[in-house]
Write a protein that holds these residues in place. Structure first.
Motif, PDB file in Angstrom:
ATOM      1  N   PHE A  70      35.543  33.301  32.431  1.00 31.28           N
ATOM      2  CA  PHE A  70      36.090  34.293  32.925  1.00 31.28           C
ATOM      3  C   PHE A  70      37.235  34.186  33.117  1.00 31.28           C
ATOM      4  CE2 PHE A  70      38.363  37.144  36.351  1.00 31.28           C
ATOM      5  CZ  PHE A  70      38.025  38.819  35.422  1.00 31.28           C
ATOM      6  N   LEU A  71      37.697  32.764  33.620  1.00 30.77           N
ATOM      7  CA  LEU A  71      39.314  31.900  34.062  1.00 30.77           C
ATOM      8  C   LEU A  71      39.458  31.834  32.497  1.00 30.77           C
ATOM      9  CD1 LEU A  71      38.767  30.902  37.632  1.00 30.77           C
ATOM     10  CD2 LEU A  71      39.795  33.053  36.864  1.00 30.77           C
ATOM     11  N   GLY A  72      38.754  31.379  31.958  1.00 29.29           N
ATOM     12  CA  GLY A  72      39.071  30.886  30.723  1.00 29.29           C
ATOM     13  C   GLY A  72      38.918  29.743  30.174  1.00 29.29           C
ATOM     14  N   PRO A  89      29.073  32.650  23.118  1.00 28.92           N
ATOM     15  CA  PRO A  89      28.649  33.815  23.504  1.00 28.92           C
ATOM     16  C   PRO A  89      28.429  33.042  25.369  1.00 28.92           C
ATOM     17  CG  PRO A  89      27.169  31.946  22.253  1.00 28.92           C
ATOM     18  CD  PRO A  89      28.922  31.845  21.660  1.00 28.92           C
ATOM     19  N   SER A  90      28.727  34.177  26.158  1.00 29.04           N
ATOM     20  CA  SER A  90      28.998  33.905  27.367  1.00 29.04           C
ATOM     21  C   SER A  90      29.433  35.089  27.674  1.00 29.04           C
ATOM     22  CB  SER A  90      30.699  32.350  27.496  1.00 29.04           C
ATOM     23  OG  SER A  90      30.347  32.859  28.758  1.00 29.04           O
ATOM     24  N   LEU A  91      28.758  35.423  29.144  1.00 26.52           N
ATOM     25  CA  LEU A  91      27.972  36.693  30.027  1.00 26.52           C
ATOM     26  C   LEU A  91      30.381  36.083  30.578  1.00 26.52           C
ATOM     27  CD1 LEU A  91      25.248  36.239  31.823  1.00 26.52           C
ATOM     28  CD2 LEU A  91      25.989  37.343  29.707  1.00 26.52           C
ATOM     29  N   GLY A  92      30.434  35.378  31.045  1.00 29.47           N
ATOM     30  CA  GLY A  92      31.766  35.259  31.599  1.00 29.47           C
ATOM     31  C   GLY A  92      33.017  36.209  30.170  1.00 29.47           C
ATOM     32  N   GLU A  93      33.216  35.507  29.615  1.00 29.89           N
ATOM     33  CA  GLU A  93      33.555  35.589  28.396  1.00 29.89           C
ATOM     34  C   GLU A  93      33.756  37.569  28.275  1.00 29.89           C
ATOM     35  OE1 GLU A  93      35.400  34.597  23.993  1.00 29.89           O
ATOM     36  OE2 GLU A  93      33.314  35.129  23.957  1.00 29.89           O
ATOM     37  N   LEU A 151      32.621  39.748  30.196  1.00 28.38           N
ATOM     38  CA  LEU A 151      33.727  39.870  31.343  1.00 28.38           C
ATOM     39  C   LEU A 151      34.516  40.505  31.209  1.00 28.38           C
ATOM     40  CD1 LEU A 151      31.551  38.966  34.451  1.00 28.38           C
ATOM     41  CD2 LEU A 151      31.657  41.395  33.832  1.00 28.38           C
ATOM     42  N   SER A 152      35.568  38.940  30.886  1.00 26.77           N
ATOM     43  CA  SER A 152      36.903  38.529  30.876  1.00 26.77           C
ATOM     44  C   SER A 152      37.443  40.106  29.366  1.00 26.77           C
ATOM     45  CB  SER A 152      37.436  37.399  30.003  1.00 26.77           C
ATOM     46  OG  SER A 152      38.869  37.657  30.005  1.00 26.77           O
ATOM     47  N   GLU A 153      36.609  40.002  28.605  1.00 26.31           N
ATOM     48  CA  GLU A 153      36.609  41.338  27.630  1.00 26.31           C
ATOM     49  C   GLU A 153      36.865  42.466  28.158  1.00 26.31           C
ATOM     50  OE1 GLU A 153      34.061  40.867  24.212  1.00 26.31           O
ATOM     51  OE2 GLU A 153      35.425  38.775  23.713  1.00 26.31           O
ATOM     52  N   GLY A 154      35.727  42.574  28.822  1.00 33.08           N
ATOM     53  CA  GLY A 154      36.206  43.945  29.942  1.00 33.08           C
ATOM     54  C   GLY A 154      37.424  44.890  30.186  1.00 33.08           C
ATOM     55  N   LYS A 155      37.469  43.423  30.998  1.00 33.19           N
ATOM     56  CA  LYS A 155      39.163  43.338  32.085  1.00 33.19           C
ATOM     57  C   LYS A 155      40.049  43.553  30.987  1.00 33.19           C
ATOM     58  CE  LYS A 155      41.371  40.889  34.937  1.00 33.19           C
ATOM     59  NZ  LYS A 155      42.747  40.678  34.627  1.00 33.19           N
ATOM     60  N   ALA A 156      39.959  43.266  30.170  1.00 32.22           N
ATOM     61  CA  ALA A 156      40.802  43.479  29.074  1.00 32.22           C
ATOM     62  C   ALA A 156      40.896  44.867  28.419  1.00 32.22           C
ATOM     63  CB  ALA A 156      41.360  42.013  28.286  1.00 32.22           C
ATOM     64  N   ASN A 157      39.935  44.505  28.003  1.00 31.03           N
ATOM     65  CA  ASN A 157      40.196  46.353  27.277  1.00 31.03           C
ATOM     66  C   ASN A 157      39.238  47.790  27.958  1.00 31.03           C
ATOM     67  OD1 ASN A 157      39.803  45.448  24.435  1.00 31.03           O
ATOM     68  ND2 ASN A 157      38.677  44.249  25.538  1.00 31.03           N
ATOM     69  N   LEU A 158      39.836  48.039  29.239  1.00 28.80           N
ATOM     70  CA  LEU A 158      39.465  49.245  30.924  1.00 28.80           C
ATOM     71  C   LEU A 158      38.810  50.268  29.263  1.00 28.80           C
ATOM     72  CD1 LEU A 158      41.740  48.566  33.242  1.00 28.80           C
ATOM     73  CD2 LEU A 158      39.804  47.792  32.730  1.00 28.80           C
ATOM     74  N   GLN A 159      39.152  50.391  28.117  1.00 29.38           N
ATOM     75  CA  GLN A 159      38.832  51.547  27.061  1.00 29.38           C
ATOM     76  C   GLN A 159      37.659  51.907  26.412  1.00 29.38           C
ATOM     77  OE1 GLN A 159      40.812  49.258  26.135  1.00 29.38           O
ATOM     78  NE2 GLN A 159      40.467  49.171  24.669  1.00 29.38           N
ATOM     79  N   ALA A 160      36.594  50.403  27.200  1.00 31.46           N
ATOM     80  CA  ALA A 160      35.950  50.422  26.255  1.00 31.46           C
ATOM     81  C   ALA A 160      34.947  49.461  28.044  1.00 31.46           C
ATOM     82  CB  ALA A 160      36.023  49.342  25.340  1.00 31.46           C
ATOM     83  N   THR A 197      28.125  46.316  30.768  1.00 35.85           N
ATOM     84  CA  THR A 197      27.049  44.652  30.004  1.00 35.85           C
ATOM     85  C   THR A 197      26.918  44.119  30.734  1.00 35.85           C
ATOM     86  OG1 THR A 197      26.867  46.754  27.559  1.00 35.85           O
ATOM     87  CG2 THR A 197      26.339  44.139  28.406  1.00 35.85           C
ATOM     88  N   ALA A 198      27.733  43.053  30.728  1.00 37.81           N
ATOM     89  CA  ALA A 198      28.052  41.632  31.098  1.00 37.81           C
ATOM     90  C   ALA A 198      27.687  42.076  32.792  1.00 37.81           C
ATOM     91  CB  ALA A 198      29.121  42.062  31.272  1.00 37.81           C
ATOM     92  N   PHE A 199      28.072  43.097  33.620  1.00 36.82           N
ATOM     93  CA  PHE A 199      28.117  43.645  34.936  1.00 36.82           C
ATOM     94  C   PHE A 199      26.269  43.679  35.276  1.00 36.82           C
ATOM     95  CE2 PHE A 199      26.598  46.626  38.405  1.00 36.82           C
ATOM     96  CZ  PHE A 199      26.987  46.299  39.328  1.00 36.82           C
ATOM     97  N   PHE A 200      25.909  44.603  35.144  1.00 37.70           N
ATOM     98  CA  PHE A 200      24.237  44.670  34.550  1.00 37.70           C
ATOM     99  C   PHE A 200      23.322  43.279  34.898  1.00 37.70           C
ATOM    100  CE2 PHE A 200      25.254  49.144  34.385  1.00 37.70           C
ATOM    101  CZ  PHE A 200      24.941  49.490  36.294  1.00 37.70           C
ATOM    102  N   THR A 201      23.819  43.078  33.444  1.00 34.71           N
ATOM    103  CA  THR A 201      22.942  41.927  33.234  1.00 34.71           C
ATOM    104  C   THR A 201      23.019  40.064  34.515  1.00 34.71           C
ATOM    105  OG1 THR A 201      23.587  42.226  30.244  1.00 34.71           O
ATOM    106  CG2 THR A 201      22.850  39.557  31.327  1.00 34.71           C
ATOM    107  N   LEU A 202      24.357  40.221  34.353  1.00 34.62           N
ATOM    108  CA  LEU A 202      24.373  38.989  35.363  1.00 34.62           C
ATOM    109  C   LEU A 202      23.520  40.313  36.863  1.00 34.62           C
ATOM    110  CD1 LEU A 202      28.467  38.036  35.051  1.00 34.62           C
ATOM    111  CD2 LEU A 202      26.080  36.999  34.854  1.00 34.62           C
ATOM    112  N   ALA A 203      23.674  40.798  37.697  1.00 34.57           N
ATOM    113  CA  ALA A 203      23.132  41.477  38.598  1.00 34.57           C
ATOM    114  C   ALA A 203      21.476  41.680  38.362  1.00 34.57           C
ATOM    115  CB  ALA A 203      23.984  43.339  38.604  1.00 34.57           C
ATOM    116  N   VAL A 204      20.907  42.366  37.205  1.00 36.26           N
ATOM    117  CA  VAL A 204      19.498  41.543  36.662  1.00 36.26           C
ATOM    118  C   VAL A 204      19.144  40.401  36.791  1.00 36.26           C
ATOM    119  CG1 VAL A 204      17.701  41.976  35.760  1.00 36.26           C
ATOM    120  CG2 VAL A 204      19.151  44.155  35.826  1.00 36.26           C
ATOM    121  N   MET A 205      19.803  39.244  36.243  1.00 41.67           N
ATOM    122  CA  MET A 205      19.233  38.249  36.404  1.00 41.67           C
ATOM    123  C   MET A 205      19.761  37.345  37.594  1.00 41.67           C
ATOM    124  SD  MET A 205      21.130  34.805  34.153  1.00 41.67           S
ATOM    125  CE  MET A 205      22.525  35.607  34.209  1.00 41.67           C
TER     126      MET A 205
END
Length: 344
Positions: A283-285, A293-297, A299-308, A314-322
């Motif tokens: 997430f921090l790069g 392919p990374s869950l942290g990346e 999350l980072s893309e979700g932070k950079a694209n709030l319109q999506a 997707t990343a949040f629920f995957t991490l939360a469930v896992m």
């Protein structure tokens, strides 16, 4: 090979583990998800599983074929998503695609809207800001995260248990010097070291694993040290010394099994922390190379694209469930080894 029957103690522990229904079923759900991710290439891939062309079978998922093999003119690797290649194959045969016809690197050039595009029939969880299928990247990212966590947990546990065993068994000056070393080593700023090293070396899976291993092994040292300090004066240990048994044999055969009971209850939580560490670095790069392919990346893309919002959700629920599944499994393992429940 003759299989020995389980001891009464082991049977009681298994019964206590199964009695925790939440942890028991969480283990099976997690195992199913992990096993599916291990065959991610059969689930999400931009290469067909099987091709029949002109009466001959091909396995593109295992071998590279050229366009010339399918009636083309160029001796280059066949792009099975190319319409001309697909048309030639359909004319003389058929194609069997994976359930998700995208690799984690595959870019969908036929999106209904600019990337990141929302979920659709072609991309069930949408695409990221580069047009790559989110579901495919999620499957591959889940596999990398769990494998990284498992390898780091096993290696750090081996080093931590060995260090704690030596420190606790011998005590005295060895224990004192080791404790001062741990105080210094644990005070090092791990994140700053990673930032500095990332500016010098391009990090990859094994590089990150080695760096994290330098610091993660300390999580079990105090626990194992305390168990060895307690057990080294037991009567059976003194008897073994009186009989001339060597210290390594006493540590391995007599003291370590007792210390491992408490250690095993912590392993699911250490695995949880290892996965979270890799996700945070990505997430921090400062984690895996860009494009991995990374869950942290994600999350980072979700932070950079709030319109999506589908990216972050997707990343949040995957991490939360896992992570929740692993915590539930850890609670069940703790119940299995709880001495207060041995008489139940």
């Amino acid at each position: 090979m003759i299989l020995r029957p389980l001891s009464p103690l082991t049977r009681r522990r298994l019964a206590n583990f199964r009695a925790n229904r939440r942890g028991y079923w969480s283990m099976w759900v997690f195992l199913v998800l992990f096993l599916l991710s291990l065959v991610a290439e059969l689930i999400a891939n931009d290469r067909p599983l099987l091709v029949e062309y002109d009466g001959q079978l091909y396995l593109p998922i295992l071998r590279n074929y050229t366009e010339a093999d399918f009636g083309g003119d160029l001796p280059i690797d066949a792009d099975y998503r190319d319409r001309e290649v697909a048309k030639r194959i359909d004319a003389k045969g058929w194609i069997v695609w994976p359930p998700i016809p995208y690799d984690y690197r595959t870019i969908n050039f036929h999106l209904p809207s600019p990337a990141p595009s929302p979920p659709s029939g072609a991309n069930l969880l949408g695409t990221d800001d580069q047009g790559r299928d989110v579901l495919a990247r999620l499957i591959y990212g889940f596999r990398i995260s769990v494998l990284f966590g498992l390898v780091l947990t096993v290696l750090s546990s081996i080093v931590g248990v060995a260090a704690g065993a030596v420190q606790g068994y011998y005590g005295g000056l060895t224990d004192l010097l080791f404790q001062r070393f741990l105080e210094i080593w644990s005070g090092l700023p791990v994140l700053y070291l990673l930032i500095i090293l990332s500016s010098i070396i391009q990090p990859d899976f094994w590089w990150l694993l080695g760096i994290m291993l330098l610091f993660s092994w300390m999580s079990l040292v105090d626990l194992v040290r305390a168990e060895f300090l307690r057990a080294r004066n037991f009567d059976y240990v003194r008897a073994a010394k009186a009989l001339g048994v060597s210290n390594p044999v006493i540590i391995w055969r007599h003291v370590l099994p007792n210390a491992m009971v408490a250690t095993l209850t912590f392993l699911p939580f250490i695995l949880n922390g290892s996965i979270t560490t890799l996700t945070s670095l990505d997430f921090l790069g400062f984690g895996l190379p860009p494009g991995s392919p990374s869950l942290g990346e994600l999350l980072s893309e979700g932070k950079a694209n709030l319109q999506a919002p589908w990216l972050g959700l997707t990343a949040f629920f995957t991490l939360a469930v896992m992570l929740s599944l692993l915590i539930f499994v850890g609670e069940a393992v703790r119940d299995a080894f709880d001495p207060r429940k041995m008489n139940g």
